[in-house]
Scaffold this motif. Structure first.
Motif, PDB file in Angstrom:
ATOM      1  N   LYS A 239       0.852  -1.191   0.000  1.00 21.32           N
ATOM      2  CA  LYS A 239       0.000   0.000   0.000  1.00 21.32           C
ATOM      3  C   LYS A 239       0.886   1.238   0.000  1.00 21.32           C
ATOM      4  O   LYS A 239       2.071   1.166  -0.322  1.00 21.32           O
ATOM      5  CB  LYS A 239      -0.964  -0.026   1.188  1.00 21.32           C
ATOM      6  N   ASP A 240       0.331   2.372   0.420  1.00 22.87           N
ATOM      7  CA  ASP A 240       1.032   3.650   0.282  1.00 22.87           C
ATOM      8  C   ASP A 240       2.245   3.793   1.188  1.00 22.87           C
ATOM      9  O   ASP A 240       3.007   4.753   1.039  1.00 22.87           O
ATOM     10  CB  ASP A 240       0.058   4.812   0.549  1.00 22.87           C
ATOM     11  N   ASN A 241       2.431   2.876   2.161  1.00 21.99           N
ATOM     12  CA  ASN A 241       3.631   2.998   2.986  1.00 21.99           C
ATOM     13  C   ASN A 241       4.886   2.540   2.251  1.00 21.99           C
ATOM     14  O   ASN A 241       5.999   2.716   2.739  1.00 21.99           O
ATOM     15  CB  ASN A 241       3.475   2.204   4.294  1.00 21.99           C
ATOM     16  N   GLN A 242       4.709   1.937   1.069  1.00 24.48           N
ATOM     17  CA  GLN A 242       5.814   1.604   0.171  1.00 24.48           C
ATOM     18  C   GLN A 242       5.479   2.162  -1.215  1.00 24.48           C
ATOM     19  O   GLN A 242       5.234   1.421  -2.171  1.00 24.48           O
ATOM     20  CB  GLN A 242       6.021   0.088   0.108  1.00 24.48           C
ATOM     21  N   PRO A 243       5.438   3.482  -1.344  1.00 28.39           N
ATOM     22  CA  PRO A 243       4.922   4.090  -2.583  1.00 28.39           C
ATOM     23  C   PRO A 243       5.728   3.739  -3.826  1.00 28.39           C
ATOM     24  O   PRO A 243       5.162   3.523  -4.896  1.00 28.39           O
ATOM     25  CB  PRO A 243       4.976   5.600  -2.287  1.00 28.39           C
ATOM     26  N   THR A 244       7.050   3.676  -3.715  1.00 22.04           N
ATOM     27  CA  THR A 244       7.876   3.391  -4.895  1.00 22.04           C
ATOM     28  C   THR A 244       7.651   1.971  -5.392  1.00 22.04           C
ATOM     29  O   THR A 244       7.469   1.730  -6.599  1.00 22.04           O
ATOM     30  CB  THR A 244       9.365   3.597  -4.562  1.00 22.04           C
ATOM     31  N   VAL A 245       7.644   1.020  -4.463  1.00 23.66           N
ATOM     32  CA  VAL A 245       7.430  -0.375  -4.839  1.00 23.66           C
ATOM     33  C   VAL A 245       6.017  -0.569  -5.373  1.00 23.66           C
ATOM     34  O   VAL A 245       5.804  -1.297  -6.350  1.00 23.66           O
ATOM     35  CB  VAL A 245       7.685  -1.304  -3.627  1.00 23.66           C
ATOM     36  N   LEU A 246       5.040   0.085  -4.736  1.00 25.03           N
ATOM     37  CA  LEU A 246       3.651  -0.029  -5.193  1.00 25.03           C
ATOM     38  C   LEU A 246       3.497   0.510  -6.607  1.00 25.03           C
ATOM     39  O   LEU A 246       2.842  -0.112  -7.454  1.00 25.03           O
ATOM     40  CB  LEU A 246       2.725   0.709  -4.230  1.00 25.03           C
ATOM     41  N   ALA A 247       4.082   1.664  -6.872  1.00 29.28           N
ATOM     42  CA  ALA A 247       3.961   2.256  -8.215  1.00 29.28           C
ATOM     43  C   ALA A 247       4.597   1.352  -9.270  1.00 29.28           C
ATOM     44  O   ALA A 247       4.046   1.171 -10.371  1.00 29.28           O
ATOM     45  CB  ALA A 247       4.619   3.633  -8.226  1.00 29.28           C
ATOM     46  N   ALA A 248       5.742   0.767  -8.934  1.00 30.25           N
ATOM     47  CA  ALA A 248       6.396  -0.133  -9.878  1.00 30.25           C
ATOM     48  C   ALA A 248       5.553  -1.382 -10.116  1.00 30.25           C
ATOM     49  O   ALA A 248       5.443  -1.867 -11.256  1.00 30.25           O
ATOM     50  CB  ALA A 248       7.781  -0.506  -9.360  1.00 30.25           C
ATOM     51  N   ALA A 249       4.954  -1.910  -9.060  1.00 32.72           N
ATOM     52  CA  ALA A 249       4.103  -3.094  -9.202  1.00 32.72           C
ATOM     53  C   ALA A 249       2.884  -2.787 -10.064  1.00 32.72           C
ATOM     54  O   ALA A 249       2.489  -3.595 -10.924  1.00 32.72           O
ATOM     55  CB  ALA A 249       3.675  -3.588  -7.817  1.00 32.72           C
ATOM     56  N   GLN A 250       2.279  -1.640  -9.848  1.00 31.90           N
ATOM     57  CA  GLN A 250       1.114  -1.256 -10.643  1.00 31.90           C
ATOM     58  C   GLN A 250       1.478  -1.150 -12.118  1.00 31.90           C
ATOM     59  O   GLN A 250       0.721  -1.610 -12.990  1.00 31.90           O
ATOM     60  CB  GLN A 250       0.552   0.069 -10.133  1.00 31.90           C
ATOM     61  N   ALA A 251       2.629  -0.566 -12.405  1.00 28.12           N
ATOM     62  CA  ALA A 251       3.026  -0.397 -13.808  1.00 28.12           C
ATOM     63  C   ALA A 251       3.317  -1.747 -14.463  1.00 28.12           C
ATOM     64  O   ALA A 251       2.890  -2.005 -15.599  1.00 28.12           O
ATOM     65  CB  ALA A 251       4.253   0.515 -13.879  1.00 28.12           C
ATOM     66  N   ARG A 252       4.035  -2.612 -13.784  1.00 24.35           N
ATOM     67  CA  ARG A 252       4.405  -3.899 -14.388  1.00 24.35           C
ATOM     68  C   ARG A 252       3.194  -4.809 -14.596  1.00 24.35           C
ATOM     69  O   ARG A 252       3.123  -5.554 -15.567  1.00 24.35           O
ATOM     70  CB  ARG A 252       5.424  -4.612 -13.503  1.00 24.35           C
ATOM     71  N   ILE A 283      -5.798 -13.193 -10.311  1.00 17.59           N
ATOM     72  CA  ILE A 283      -4.464 -12.792  -9.870  1.00 17.59           C
ATOM     73  C   ILE A 283      -3.506 -12.787 -11.039  1.00 17.59           C
ATOM     74  O   ILE A 283      -3.581 -13.636 -11.939  1.00 17.59           O
ATOM     75  CB  ILE A 283      -3.946 -13.730  -8.750  1.00 17.59           C
ATOM     76  N   ARG A 284      -2.607 -11.817 -11.045  1.00 21.22           N
ATOM     77  CA  ARG A 284      -1.500 -11.740 -11.983  1.00 21.22           C
ATOM     78  C   ARG A 284      -0.199 -11.667 -11.183  1.00 21.22           C
ATOM     79  O   ARG A 284      -0.165 -11.049 -10.116  1.00 21.22           O
ATOM     80  CB  ARG A 284      -1.580 -10.493 -12.858  1.00 21.22           C
ATOM     81  N   THR A 285       0.860 -12.240 -11.700  1.00 20.75           N
ATOM     82  CA  THR A 285       2.159 -12.156 -11.046  1.00 20.75           C
ATOM     83  C   THR A 285       3.205 -11.674 -12.041  1.00 20.75           C
ATOM     84  O   THR A 285       3.029 -11.778 -13.264  1.00 20.75           O
ATOM     85  CB  THR A 285       2.598 -13.518 -10.477  1.00 20.75           C
ATOM     86  N   ALA A 286       4.308 -11.146 -11.505  1.00 18.09           N
ATOM     87  CA  ALA A 286       5.420 -10.687 -12.337  1.00 18.09           C
ATOM     88  C   ALA A 286       6.689 -10.738 -11.494  1.00 18.09           C
ATOM     89  O   ALA A 286       6.624 -10.683 -10.261  1.00 18.09           O
ATOM     90  CB  ALA A 286       5.164  -9.268 -12.852  1.00 18.09           C
ATOM     91  N   PRO A 287       7.855 -10.830 -12.131  1.00 20.42           N
ATOM     92  CA  PRO A 287       9.108 -10.820 -11.371  1.00 20.42           C
ATOM     93  C   PRO A 287       9.292  -9.503 -10.625  1.00 20.42           C
ATOM     94  O   PRO A 287       8.834  -8.443 -11.064  1.00 20.42           O
ATOM     95  CB  PRO A 287      10.185 -11.011 -12.448  1.00 20.42           C
ATOM     96  N   ALA A 288       9.992  -9.568  -9.485  1.00 24.58           N
ATOM     97  CA  ALA A 288      10.211  -8.368  -8.659  1.00 24.58           C
ATOM     98  C   ALA A 288      11.629  -7.843  -8.821  1.00 24.58           C
ATOM     99  O   ALA A 288      12.156  -7.179  -7.922  1.00 24.58           O
ATOM    100  CB  ALA A 288       9.919  -8.696  -7.191  1.00 24.58           C
ATOM    101  N   ASP A 289      12.249  -8.117  -9.964  1.00 23.06           N
ATOM    102  CA  ASP A 289      13.632  -7.690 -10.182  1.00 23.06           C
ATOM    103  C   ASP A 289      13.758  -6.170 -10.114  1.00 23.06           C
ATOM    104  O   ASP A 289      12.933  -5.430 -10.664  1.00 23.06           O
ATOM    105  CB  ASP A 289      14.122  -8.162 -11.559  1.00 23.06           C
ATOM    106  N   GLY A 290      14.818  -5.714  -9.444  1.00 25.27           N
ATOM    107  CA  GLY A 290      15.136  -4.296  -9.445  1.00 25.27           C
ATOM    108  C   GLY A 290      14.285  -3.423  -8.558  1.00 25.27           C
ATOM    109  O   GLY A 290      14.407  -2.194  -8.619  1.00 25.27           O
ATOM    110  N   LEU A 291      13.435  -3.990  -7.725  1.00 24.75           N
ATOM    111  CA  LEU A 291      12.572  -3.170  -6.874  1.00 24.75           C
ATOM    112  C   LEU A 291      13.255  -2.732  -5.577  1.00 24.75           C
ATOM    113  O   LEU A 291      12.754  -1.847  -4.879  1.00 24.75           O
ATOM    114  CB  LEU A 291      11.283  -3.930  -6.534  1.00 24.75           C
ATOM    115  N   GLY A 292      14.367  -3.343  -5.237  1.00 25.50           N
ATOM    116  CA  GLY A 292      15.089  -2.932  -4.039  1.00 25.50           C
ATOM    117  C   GLY A 292      14.455  -3.365  -2.740  1.00 25.50           C
ATOM    118  O   GLY A 292      14.822  -2.859  -1.673  1.00 25.50           O
ATOM    119  N   PHE A 293      13.503  -4.293  -2.799  1.00 25.64           N
ATOM    120  CA  PHE A 293      12.867  -4.801  -1.584  1.00 25.64           C
ATOM    121  C   PHE A 293      13.571  -6.095  -1.193  1.00 25.64           C
ATOM    122  O   PHE A 293      13.814  -6.955  -2.056  1.00 25.64           O
ATOM    123  CB  PHE A 293      11.377  -5.054  -1.835  1.00 25.64           C
TER     124      PHE A 293
END
Length: 412
Positions: A239-252, A283-293
């Protein structure tokens, strides 16, 4: 402390021990503490087995008074009691779980097996039959790892004046519905720093391989510790407490269609009908490469459509998440199940404590009472579930009416 054992068994009978009156919503009328009533009605041989003292003048076993019960409970270390009760439940295992349906039992005999194992009063629990039938019709996906849900709850009735209601962080097992651990959250902190000590207590010797949690626990340090210190997989909501990761997930996860994802093995759609509604989860899934988490392997998106059976009253929810479990360990169908079972904890634990045990209406406030009573409710619910009961209210009545039945839940 020998007298506390009678309180423990009274709590398992479903009566609500408390440091004060319990309001039951029937026109505001208050009822006295029912634990002492149960103890007063217990037969002499049962009181002897529970360690109650003998009166030197009458020769009769005297149960502890309401004041004694309340005083003893208020002085107990709630966190230590949690460790002891959760260890007990973990060691007893699923002693009362019904045999798995392996095809060796004829279809016409299945209800008879359930009736024999879960006979309560004049018959077996209707919910038990329903759950077993649903398990046959909708079995858990193959390769599912055992999981537990980290979730907090406020004991609302224990707050008064400027003193806030205590908060408890617990870890219920997804499949078994048994609380593996619980900790009280300090007044000057929140759930996040308490997750690590909770897992340290609860995961020792546990079969749990996956920890699920809501967005509050989607913190880099929590994810790192789950993966590195405990060697478990995490499934966390974004959610919004991880805005950068959330935005990247939404885009991918915007790319492609649901059909494309299913063809590629990165998508799954689940259709369910029950409780008077239709539910469709995609549900959809995608790799989490480069997210820094820390240790992230996959991100996912779940779209949930719910409507009444006639198609009206439809609603839609969208949730994003992240996990360190690789695709070969947790595919889309597994992640969908983990998230779905995480939210079912709300019904199997919190709802039972609030509705069946009326936890939020209990105004016990002294010392450790709110924490200890919540622990005893978890112990009661866990003991019932370990013995195959699905309807906790039904099980409560069953064990309360005949005191000797309580002895069947424990080794005394």
């Amino acid at each position: 402390m020998r007298q506390a054992s009678s309180l423990q068994h009274a709590a398992l009978a479903g009566v609500d021990p408390g440091g004060g009156h319990v309001r039951h919503g029937d026109g505001g009328r208050k009822h006295r503490d029912r634990v002492s009533h149960w103890a007063q009605d217990a037969p002499q041989d049962l009181l002897a087995r529970l360690g109650c003292r003998r009166d030197p003048f009458t020769g009769l076993r005297r149960p502890p008074s309401e004041r004694t019960l309340r005083r003893v409970l208020a002085q107990i270390d709630g966190d230590e009691l949690d460790r002891r009760t959760c260890t007990y439940l973990a060691e007893t295992g699923d002693a009362g779980e019904l045999p798995a349906d392996t095809g060796m039992v004829a279809a016409g005999q299945r209800d008879q097996v359930i009736a024999e194992e879960l006979r309560v009063g004049g018959g077996c629990e209707r919910e038990a039959r329903r759950v077993r039938r649903r398990a046959r019709e909708r079995p858990r996906p193959a390769g599912m790892l055992e999981a537990a849900a980290a979730d907090g709850k406020t004991v609302r009735g224990a707050g008064h004046g400027e003193s806030p209601a205590p908060q408890l962080l617990s870890l219920p097992h997804h499949r078994r519905g048994v609380v593996l651990g619980q900790r009280r959250i300090g007044g000057k902190t929140n759930e996040v720093p308490e997750l690590t000590p909770l897992l340290s207590d609860a995961l020792t010797g546990s079969d749990v391989a996956v920890i699920t949690a809501d967005a509050l626990h989607t913190a880099r340090e929590s994810a790192r510790r789950i993966a590195e210190e405990f060697g478990r997989y995490y499934v966390l909501v974004l959610k919004d407490n991880q805005p950068t990761v959330l935005a990247a997930a939404q885009a991918r996860l915007m790319e492609g269609t649901d059909a494309d994802h299913e063809r590629n093995g990165t998508g799954y759609t689940d259709l369910d009908r029950g409780h008077g509604r239709l539910e469709r989860r995609t549900i959809r899934t995608a790799p989490a490469d480069g997210l820094g988490f820390p240790h992230a392997a996959q991100i996912f998106r779940i779209v949930r459509h719910v409507a009444k059976l006639d198609g009206t009253g439809s609603s839609m929810e969208v949730a994003y998440g992240i996990t360190n479990a690789p695709a070969e360990v947790a595919g889309p169908i597994h992640l969908n199940t983990h998230v779905h079972e995480h939210w079912s904890v709300e019904n199997r634990e919190h709802y039972v404590r609030d509705r069946t045990f009326r936890e939020d209406e209990c105004q016990a406030r002294t010392g450790q009472l709110p924490h200890v009573l919540a622990t005893l409710r978890n112990l009661a619910t866990g003991a019932f579930r370990q013995n195959g009961h699905v309807n906790i209210a039904h099980a409560r009545r069953h064990y309360t009416r005949v005191p000797y039945r309580l002895l069947g839940l424990f080794i005394l």
